[in-house]
Design a protein around this motif. Structure first.
Motif, PDB file in Angstrom:
ATOM      1  N   ILE A  76       0.837  -1.211   0.000  1.00  0.00           N
ATOM      2  CA  ILE A  76       0.000   0.000   0.000  1.00  0.00           C
ATOM      3  C   ILE A  76       0.863   1.248   0.000  1.00  0.00           C
ATOM      4  CG2 ILE A  76      -1.610   1.351   1.409  1.00  0.00           C
ATOM      5  CD1 ILE A  76      -2.859  -1.327   2.265  1.00  0.00           C
ATOM      6  N   VAL A  77       1.922   1.253   0.791  1.00  0.00           N
ATOM      7  CA  VAL A  77       2.829   2.407   0.827  1.00  0.00           C
ATOM      8  C   VAL A  77       3.475   2.619  -0.537  1.00  0.00           C
ATOM      9  CG1 VAL A  77       4.986   3.289   1.802  1.00  0.00           C
ATOM     10  CG2 VAL A  77       3.278   2.249   3.303  1.00  0.00           C
ATOM     11  N   CYS A  78       3.910   1.532  -1.176  1.00  0.00           N
ATOM     12  CA  CYS A  78       4.543   1.646  -2.497  1.00  0.00           C
ATOM     13  C   CYS A  78       3.574   2.213  -3.531  1.00  0.00           C
ATOM     14  CB  CYS A  78       5.051   0.275  -2.951  1.00  0.00           C
ATOM     15  SG  CYS A  78       6.458  -0.343  -2.026  1.00  0.00           S
ATOM     16  N   VAL A  79       2.356   1.699  -3.549  1.00  0.00           N
ATOM     17  CA  VAL A  79       1.356   2.198  -4.500  1.00  0.00           C
ATOM     18  C   VAL A  79       1.039   3.664  -4.203  1.00  0.00           C
ATOM     19  CG1 VAL A  79      -1.033   1.978  -5.260  1.00  0.00           C
ATOM     20  CG2 VAL A  79       0.360  -0.067  -4.933  1.00  0.00           C
ATOM     21  N   ALA A  80       0.964   4.017  -2.920  1.00  0.00           N
ATOM     22  CA  ALA A  80       0.678   5.408  -2.545  1.00  0.00           C
ATOM     23  C   ALA A  80       1.777   6.346  -3.025  1.00  0.00           C
ATOM     24  CB  ALA A  80       0.506   5.512  -1.032  1.00  0.00           C
ATOM     25  N   VAL A  81       3.036   5.931  -2.897  1.00  0.00           N
ATOM     26  CA  VAL A  81       4.150   6.759  -3.355  1.00  0.00           C
ATOM     27  C   VAL A  81       4.038   7.041  -4.851  1.00  0.00           C
ATOM     28  CG1 VAL A  81       6.649   6.775  -3.750  1.00  0.00           C
ATOM     29  CG2 VAL A  81       5.747   6.061  -1.533  1.00  0.00           C
ATOM     30  N   LEU A  82       3.707   6.010  -5.636  1.00  0.00           N
ATOM     31  CA  LEU A  82       3.585   6.182  -7.084  1.00  0.00           C
ATOM     32  C   LEU A  82       2.372   7.042  -7.436  1.00  0.00           C
ATOM     33  CD1 LEU A  82       4.443   2.557  -8.272  1.00  0.00           C
ATOM     34  CD2 LEU A  82       5.957   4.540  -8.193  1.00  0.00           C
ATOM     35  N   LEU A  83       1.253   6.838  -6.734  1.00  0.00           N
ATOM     36  CA  LEU A  83       0.050   7.620  -7.016  1.00  0.00           C
ATOM     37  C   LEU A  83       0.234   9.092  -6.651  1.00  0.00           C
ATOM     38  CD1 LEU A  83      -2.875   5.266  -5.925  1.00  0.00           C
ATOM     39  CD2 LEU A  83      -2.276   6.000  -8.237  1.00  0.00           C
ATOM     40  N   ILE A  84       0.891   9.335  -5.524  1.00  0.00           N
ATOM     41  CA  ILE A  84       1.125  10.728  -5.116  1.00  0.00           C
ATOM     42  C   ILE A  84       1.978  11.444  -6.151  1.00  0.00           C
ATOM     43  CG2 ILE A  84       2.313  12.173  -3.408  1.00  0.00           C
ATOM     44  CD1 ILE A  84       1.379  10.159  -1.287  1.00  0.00           C
ATOM     45  N   LYS A  85       2.994  10.761  -6.656  1.00  0.00           N
ATOM     46  CA  LYS A  85       3.827  11.375  -7.697  1.00  0.00           C
ATOM     47  C   LYS A  85       3.016  11.620  -8.967  1.00  0.00           C
ATOM     48  CE  LYS A  85       7.284  12.911  -9.990  1.00  0.00           C
ATOM     49  NZ  LYS A  85       7.758  14.286  -9.751  1.00  0.00           N
ATOM     50  N   PRO A  93       9.357  13.084  -5.692  1.00  0.00           N
ATOM     51  CA  PRO A  93       8.753  11.889  -5.090  1.00  0.00           C
ATOM     52  C   PRO A  93       9.164  11.726  -3.631  1.00  0.00           C
ATOM     53  CG  PRO A  93      10.579  11.303  -6.529  1.00  0.00           C
ATOM     54  CD  PRO A  93      10.345  12.768  -6.727  1.00  0.00           C
ATOM     55  N   LEU A  94       8.343  11.003  -2.884  1.00  0.00           N
ATOM     56  CA  LEU A  94       8.631  10.784  -1.471  1.00  0.00           C
ATOM     57  C   LEU A  94       9.874   9.927  -1.269  1.00  0.00           C
ATOM     58  CD1 LEU A  94       5.002  10.108  -0.192  1.00  0.00           C
ATOM     59  CD2 LEU A  94       6.303  12.245  -0.116  1.00  0.00           C
ATOM     60  N   MET A  95      10.200   9.123  -2.259  1.00  0.00           N
ATOM     61  CA  MET A  95      11.418   8.308  -2.244  1.00  0.00           C
ATOM     62  C   MET A  95      11.797   8.042  -3.695  1.00  0.00           C
ATOM     63  SD  MET A  95       9.977   4.462  -1.364  1.00  0.00           S
ATOM     64  CE  MET A  95       9.207   4.975   0.187  1.00  0.00           C
ATOM     65  N   PRO A  96      13.036   7.644  -3.979  1.00  0.00           N
ATOM     66  CA  PRO A  96      13.386   7.288  -5.358  1.00  0.00           C
ATOM     67  C   PRO A  96      12.407   6.248  -5.894  1.00  0.00           C
ATOM     68  CG  PRO A  96      15.359   7.374  -4.004  1.00  0.00           C
ATOM     69  CD  PRO A  96      14.200   7.534  -3.064  1.00  0.00           C
ATOM     70  N   LEU A  97      11.843   6.520  -7.067  1.00  0.00           N
ATOM     71  CA  LEU A  97      10.735   5.710  -7.557  1.00  0.00           C
ATOM     72  C   LEU A  97      11.136   4.287  -7.919  1.00  0.00           C
ATOM     73  CD1 LEU A  97       8.813   8.317  -9.728  1.00  0.00           C
ATOM     74  CD2 LEU A  97       8.347   7.577  -7.383  1.00  0.00           C
ATOM     75  N   ILE A 237      15.754   8.760 -12.485  1.00  0.00           N
ATOM     76  CA  ILE A 237      15.499   9.986 -13.245  1.00  0.00           C
ATOM     77  C   ILE A 237      14.411   9.756 -14.293  1.00  0.00           C
ATOM     78  CG2 ILE A 237      16.506  11.652 -14.848  1.00  0.00           C
ATOM     79  CD1 ILE A 237      19.145  11.330 -13.370  1.00  0.00           C
ATOM     80  N   ARG A 238      14.529   8.658 -15.054  1.00  0.00           N
ATOM     81  CA  ARG A 238      13.553   8.394 -16.102  1.00  0.00           C
ATOM     82  C   ARG A 238      12.169   8.079 -15.521  1.00  0.00           C
ATOM     83  NH1 ARG A 238      15.318   7.441 -21.294  1.00  0.00           N
ATOM     84  NH2 ARG A 238      13.073   7.459 -21.735  1.00  0.00           N
TER      85      ARG A 238
END
Length: 275
Positions: A76-85, A93-97, A237-238
């Motif tokens: 859930i945290v991983c999906v949230a990080v990607l969705l927030i970005k 991003p909250l962390m390197p993607l 970066i990409r």
């Protein structure tokens, strides 16, 4: 003089994928030659009168749910990080993607596809509590033998053991100084979750040991692809650029859709007032 165990450990660190592949091969060969070890391990938790009574202990049932809970939480945290970005593309991003991409891809391909969809649903090995030796009505089947004794969600290999080993993927991402403390927590947890399933009669010992190996091997392969080879398409970066571009495109699409909805509402209200 360097001792033999140290030399072996150093070689395994230098060649992790080969070492884990050898581990899977050796463990598989051992249980094919000595299948009785599975009976001995499961027999430690079985009695003719009570069966696999550990499964009736509330504390042990709660322990079983700890592993899936941690897996879901991290996912859930991983999906949230990607969705927030994606939803806030202008912010860093909250962390390197690459981190959530690595964790989600290993989770989906390891415990998800390899273990549950491919092995558990197609190899047909009955669980210990289902075989004749432990009060069931199905014949025992050795490791890696494809049978029709079980239709789906079978014993080979252990999903819980795979999920427990998947938690080790976190150690690949934390700073070097944190790895030992992280592993000091995760490895005993993985062992407890795996032994718990053997105690419940849900899996043979061989199911858990092989599950550890195939899951760790997949983690190593994906880590090698994402972090050692470092392909430009999935660099931090990409990935940041991709989510930024598509996030802004999503915002533009959303604004256009919202504008169309507003116009349609205004038009409807206008016609209603005319009537």
């Amino acid at each position: 003089m360097t001792s033999l165990p140290r030399k072996v450990a150093a070689w395994c660190i230098q060649h992790p994928m080969v070492a884990v592949s050898l581990y899977v091969a050796v463990v598989s060969l051992f249980f094919l030659i000595f299948p009785g070890v599975d009976f001995l391990a499961s027999g430690l938790f079985y009695s003719a009168s009570a069966g696999f009574s550990a499964q009736d202990v509330p504390f042990l049932r709660d322990v079983r749910h700890l592993g899936p809970f941690l897996v879901r939480l991290i996912a859930i945290v991983c999906v949230a990080v990607l969705l927030i970005k994606l939803l806030a593309p202008g912010r860093p991003p909250l962390m390197p993607l690459r981190m959530p991409v690595f964790l989600l891809s290993t989770l989906i391909l390891g415990p998800g596809v390899l273990v549950n969809l491919i092995l558990k649903n197609n190899w047909g090995r009955p669980r210990p509590r289902s075989v004749e030796e432990f009060g069931g009505d199905l014949p025992f089947q050795p490791v890696w033998k494809i049978t029709d004794s079980c239709d789906s969600n079978c014993s080979f290999v252990s999903g819980e053991a795979s999920a427990g080993m998947w938690l080790v993927s976190i150690a690949f991402l934390v700073p070097a100084t944190w790895r030992k403390p992280v592993l000091a927590f995760i490895l005993p947890l993985c062992l407890i979750l795996s032994v718990n399933r053997v105690a419940f009669g849900g899996h043979f010992l061989s199911d858990t040991l092989i599950s550890w190996g195939v899951t760790l091997l997949l983690i190593l392969v994906i880590h090698h692809l994402l972090y050692v080879k470092q392909p430009p398409l999935v660099s931090d970066i990409r990935l940041d650029e991709w989510f930024t571009v598509n996030g802004r495109r999503l915002q533009r699409t959303g604004r256009r859709s919202l504008t169309k909805v507003r116009r349609a509402v205004r038009s409807a209200l206008g016609k209603f007032s005319e009537n």
